[in-house]
Design a protein around this motif. Structure first.
Motif, PDB file in Angstrom:
ATOM      1  N   ALA A 223       0.866  -1.280  -0.144  1.00 51.66           N
ATOM      2  CA  ALA A 223       0.100   0.143  -0.303  1.00 51.66           C
ATOM      3  C   ALA A 223       0.836   1.093  -0.034  1.00 51.66           C
ATOM      4  N   ASN A 224       1.999   1.268   0.590  1.00 47.05           N
ATOM      5  CA  ASN A 224       3.066   2.329   0.700  1.00 47.05           C
ATOM      6  C   ASN A 224       3.410   2.728  -0.494  1.00 47.05           C
ATOM      7  N   ILE A 225       3.763   1.468  -1.292  1.00 50.38           N
ATOM      8  CA  ILE A 225       4.212   1.862  -2.788  1.00 50.38           C
ATOM      9  C   ILE A 225       3.102   2.274  -3.651  1.00 50.38           C
ATOM     10  N   ALA A 226       1.924   1.902  -3.739  1.00 46.73           N
ATOM     11  CA  ALA A 226       0.908   2.191  -4.533  1.00 46.73           C
ATOM     12  C   ALA A 226       0.572   3.711  -4.166  1.00 46.73           C
ATOM     13  N   LEU A 227       0.590   4.225  -3.091  1.00 44.93           N
ATOM     14  CA  LEU A 227       0.029   5.556  -2.676  1.00 44.93           C
ATOM     15  C   LEU A 227       1.192   6.372  -2.432  1.00 44.93           C
ATOM     16  N   SER A 228       2.198   6.173  -2.535  1.00 46.62           N
ATOM     17  CA  SER A 228       3.431   7.044  -2.290  1.00 46.62           C
ATOM     18  C   SER A 228       3.518   8.278  -3.456  1.00 46.62           C
ATOM     19  N   GLY A 229       3.721   9.298  -2.876  1.00 44.76           N
ATOM     20  CA  GLY A 229       3.551  10.616  -3.854  1.00 44.76           C
ATOM     21  C   GLY A 229       2.286  10.958  -4.431  1.00 44.76           C
ATOM     22  N   MET A 230       1.025  10.293  -3.933  1.00 41.39           N
ATOM     23  CA  MET A 230      -0.240  10.715  -4.533  1.00 41.39           C
ATOM     24  C   MET A 230      -0.561  11.995  -3.892  1.00 41.39           C
ATOM     25  N   PRO A 231      -0.914  12.925  -4.865  1.00 41.57           N
ATOM     26  CA  PRO A 231      -1.603  14.245  -4.243  1.00 41.57           C
ATOM     27  C   PRO A 231      -2.697  13.848  -3.641  1.00 41.57           C
ATOM     28  N   GLU A 232      -3.110  14.768  -2.518  1.00 38.38           N
ATOM     29  CA  GLU A 232      -4.162  14.726  -1.613  1.00 38.38           C
ATOM     30  C   GLU A 232      -5.638  14.578  -2.464  1.00 38.38           C
ATOM     31  N   LYS A 233      -5.795  15.562  -3.521  1.00 39.56           N
ATOM     32  CA  LYS A 233      -6.976  15.311  -4.344  1.00 39.56           C
ATOM     33  C   LYS A 233      -7.468  14.088  -5.129  1.00 39.56           C
ATOM     34  N   LEU A 234      -6.307  13.173  -5.165  1.00 36.79           N
ATOM     35  CA  LEU A 234      -6.231  11.892  -5.688  1.00 36.79           C
ATOM     36  C   LEU A 234      -6.452  10.907  -4.634  1.00 36.79           C
ATOM     37  N   ILE A 235      -6.034  10.993  -3.491  1.00 38.24           N
ATOM     38  CA  ILE A 235      -5.425   9.963  -2.391  1.00 38.24           C
ATOM     39  C   ILE A 235      -6.692   9.099  -2.175  1.00 38.24           C
ATOM     40  N   GLY A 236      -8.235   9.654  -2.063  1.00 37.88           N
ATOM     41  CA  GLY A 236      -9.183   8.814  -1.644  1.00 37.88           C
ATOM     42  C   GLY A 236      -9.421   7.659  -2.807  1.00 37.88           C
ATOM     43  N   ASN A 237      -9.520   8.522  -3.756  1.00 34.55           N
ATOM     44  CA  ASN A 237      -9.736   7.765  -5.161  1.00 34.55           C
ATOM     45  C   ASN A 237      -8.781   6.706  -5.425  1.00 34.55           C
ATOM     46  N   ALA A 238      -7.361   6.989  -5.183  1.00 34.24           N
ATOM     47  CA  ALA A 238      -6.506   5.852  -5.196  1.00 34.24           C
ATOM     48  C   ALA A 238      -6.568   4.677  -4.216  1.00 34.24           C
ATOM     49  N   SER A 239      -6.989   5.174  -2.772  1.00 34.48           N
ATOM     50  CA  SER A 239      -7.171   4.254  -1.983  1.00 34.48           C
ATOM     51  C   SER A 239      -8.554   3.117  -2.140  1.00 34.48           C
ATOM     52  N   GLY A 240      -9.293   3.545  -3.081  1.00 38.49           N
ATOM     53  CA  GLY A 240     -10.586   2.810  -3.321  1.00 38.49           C
ATOM     54  C   GLY A 240     -10.185   2.013  -4.545  1.00 38.49           C
ATOM     55  N   VAL A 241      -9.360   2.629  -5.349  1.00 34.28           N
ATOM     56  CA  VAL A 241      -9.063   1.557  -6.629  1.00 34.28           C
ATOM     57  C   VAL A 241      -8.201   0.412  -6.185  1.00 34.28           C
ATOM     58  N   TYR A 242      -7.411   0.800  -5.302  1.00 35.47           N
ATOM     59  CA  TYR A 242      -6.196   0.167  -4.546  1.00 35.47           C
ATOM     60  C   TYR A 242      -6.819  -1.181  -3.929  1.00 35.47           C
ATOM     61  N   ASN A 243      -7.953  -0.808  -2.951  1.00 37.16           N
ATOM     62  CA  ASN A 243      -8.559  -1.862  -2.319  1.00 37.16           C
ATOM     63  C   ASN A 243      -9.396  -2.763  -3.206  1.00 37.16           C
ATOM     64  N   THR A 244      -9.951  -2.022  -4.577  1.00 40.08           N
ATOM     65  CA  THR A 244     -10.837  -2.872  -5.377  1.00 40.08           C
ATOM     66  C   THR A 244      -9.953  -3.988  -5.992  1.00 40.08           C
ATOM     67  N   PHE A 245      -8.614  -3.574  -6.661  1.00 41.31           N
ATOM     68  CA  PHE A 245      -8.025  -4.583  -7.303  1.00 41.31           C
ATOM     69  C   PHE A 245      -7.510  -5.440  -6.279  1.00 41.31           C
ATOM     70  N   GLN A 246      -7.365  -5.298  -5.051  1.00 39.78           N
ATOM     71  CA  GLN A 246      -6.943  -6.083  -3.932  1.00 39.78           C
ATOM     72  C   GLN A 246      -8.034  -7.212  -3.770  1.00 39.78           C
ATOM     73  N   GLN A 247      -9.373  -6.796  -3.729  1.00 40.77           N
ATOM     74  CA  GLN A 247     -10.540  -7.821  -3.410  1.00 40.77           C
ATOM     75  C   GLN A 247     -10.873  -8.572  -4.661  1.00 40.77           C
ATOM     76  N   ILE A 248     -10.610  -7.967  -5.768  1.00 34.08           N
ATOM     77  CA  ILE A 248     -10.926  -8.790  -7.141  1.00 34.08           C
ATOM     78  C   ILE A 248     -10.137  -9.684  -7.276  1.00 34.08           C
ATOM     79  N   ALA A 249      -8.813  -9.464  -7.013  1.00 34.25           N
ATOM     80  CA  ALA A 249      -7.680 -10.250  -7.110  1.00 34.25           C
ATOM     81  C   ALA A 249      -7.748 -11.525  -6.060  1.00 34.25           C
ATOM     82  N   ALA A 250      -8.043 -11.300  -4.874  1.00 31.44           N
ATOM     83  CA  ALA A 250      -8.523 -12.439  -4.055  1.00 31.44           C
ATOM     84  C   ALA A 250      -9.581 -13.269  -4.618  1.00 31.44           C
ATOM     85  N   ILE A 251     -10.584 -12.913  -4.999  1.00 29.30           N
ATOM     86  CA  ILE A 251     -11.528 -13.586  -5.653  1.00 29.30           C
ATOM     87  C   ILE A 251     -11.025 -14.411  -7.018  1.00 29.30           C
TER      88      ILE A 251
END
Length: 466
Positions: free
Chosen positions: A380-408
């Motif tokens: 998670a540190n790698i994916a969100l490193s250097g991300m501007p604040e305006k995108l951080i929530g969007n980035a967190s949601g996309v990151y978590n989504t890829f994680q969950q779909i990959a698990a399934i």
């Protein structure tokens, strides 16, 4: 700074609930099925409903935090998680419990992206953020163990006629504590420019992700049924239309749900690839391990659960000490962690070939947990490193989504390979062969993660020179 760690503790309650309720229902399945007279199919949907709701609304949850405030959406998520937990606990039938579990998953999707987003904002300095992500990892480990333990404990109580209801009602005091301290301590954060919300985008994305995750989750042994293939094709078509729709809105400066500027950041793309293949490995591993232990090695479910708890203990321990290793050695420590997991998987292929002592099972699972716990927080540190604040929530949601779909995907794809090599009337040797092939696929996934991590710039996980 101490005040920030107090805020971290509060928001990690949300992460604890999210993880705990994935696992807490598993041990209680037989008693739930008996008391509400549910069929096997209904029980499968009951378990799947949480994951479907969770995966389908993570991106929406992240974007809501960006637009309306991360603290506000986090608290709303807690409130609805508490309400849906109550409806789970008082459910009288399978359909009511399925709907309540779906609502629980959606509520968790409102909380989870805010946790990652607020960690990035509270701890902008690499050293502080690495320590905070260590606690994030510890919370995942505690949630995993606590979910399995409480599920078994409450289901075995004799003071109530239907004690399994407590596995849901235990969320009420946790939610109330988290809501109270979130209101009192956590500060609001959101992107400063007032924006409208893309409601049509939510409908399209949720439909596409819902259809995809539903198909993957319930088609475990029926991947190639015509209805599943048609639903998957339809879902992919909806998601492709959604992407085109979002790009058009960005180009015309209209309200959007995903800002594709996210994918202009190399770190984010590398982090997404790494977390996807890592969770294809991890969740498929747990799935086949449970089958292999109980049906192949003839270990009882209670004993198998005790062994898997050792994996969680290793995870928690590693989340503590891996922080110092990452700060000292940078991404070299992450590479070493991935190599260590591969080594343990190879040892498991060797040691699990026949009768295995209980202490060997516990040790190998503990060491596997150590490897996993040393890797997950840094992804998670790698994916969100250097991300501007305006995108951080969007980035967190996309990151978590890829994680969950990959698990399934991991459970369905690697699970299908496992069943293929198992055959129709499997013997002990067939179980070991199927387990070996599945583990080799897991190792291949880890190799891909390793190559991805090597490509990560050194300044993302910088090494402290001493």
């Amino acid at each position: 700074m101490k005040h920030n760690y107090l805020k971290l503790l509060v928001i990690l309650f949300g992460q604890l609930l999210t993880i705990m309720d994935i696992f807490i229902i598993n041990v209680s399945i037989p008693s739930i099925q008996r008391d509400i007279d549910a069929s096997n199919g209904e029980m499968q949907l009951m378990i799947a409903a949480y994951l479907i709701g969770f995966a389908s609304f993570l991106i929406t949850g992240g974007r809501l935090g960006d637009v309306y405030g991360r603290k506000r959406i986090f608290i709303i998520g807690l409130v609805f998680f508490m309400i849906s937990s109550i409806t789970c606990g008082i459910s009288q039938g399978a359909v009511q419990l399925m709907i309540s579990r779906l609502a629980q998953g959606i509520s968790a999707a409102l909380m989870a992206p805010q946790v990652l987003s607020m960690i990035q904002i509270l701890f902008p300095i690499h050293e502080q953020r690495t320590k905070a992500m260590g606690w994030y990892g510890i919370t995942i480990g505690i949630g995993t163990i606590l979910g399995q333990f409480l599920g078994g404990y409450f289901s075995s109580l004799t003071v109530l006629e239907e004690p399994w209801r407590l596995i849901f009602l235990i969320n009420i005091p946790i939610c109330l504590i988290a809501i109270f301290f979130s209101v009192k301590i956590v500060e609001e954060s959101r992107f400063s420019i007032k924006q409208s919300f893309d409601n049509w985008g939510v409908v399209l994305l949720s439909m596409g992700l819902f259809g995809m995750t539903y198909t993957l989750t319930v088609s475990e042994k029926e991947v190639f049924f015509v209805k599943n293939i048609l639903l998957m094709i339809t879902s992919v078509g909806v998601l492709i239309f959604f992407i085109k729709n979002q790009k058009d809105k960005l180009r015309n400066k209209k309200p959007y749900l995903i800002d594709f500027e996210l994918f202009h950041y190399k770190n984010f793309n590398l982090g997404i690839v790494a977390v996807a293949f890592f969770f294809i490995m991890l969740d498929s591993y747990f799935y086949i391990l449970s089958l292999f232990f109980q049906d192949g090695l003839m270990i009882g479910p209670l004993r198998a659960g005790e062994v898997i708890v050792f994996q969680g203990l290793g995870f928690i321990l590693a989340s503590v000490f891996s922080v110092k290793l990452i700060l000292r050695y940078g991404k070299k420590a992450l590479i070493a962690g991935l190599g260590f997991i591969m080594l343990i998987l190879i040892l498991q292929i060797s040691f699990f070939n026949g009768p295995t002592e209980f202490y060997q099972l516990c040790l190998l699972l503990f060491l596997h947990g150590v490897g996993v716990g040393s890797v997950i927080p840094s992804l998670a540190n790698i994916a969100l490193s250097g991300m501007p604040e305006k995108l951080i929530g969007n980035a967190s949601g996309v990151y978590n989504t890829f994680q969950q779909i990959a698990a399934i995907i991991g459970i369905v794809a690697v699970g299908s390979v496992f069943y293929y090599f198992l055959g129709e009337k499997p013997l002990i040797q067939n179980y070991h062969k199927a387990f070996t092939v599945a583990i080799l696929i897991n190792i291949l996934c880890l190799v891909i993660v390793l190559v991805t991590v090597i490509k990560v710039p050194d300044d993302v996980l910088p090494q402290n020179i001493q």
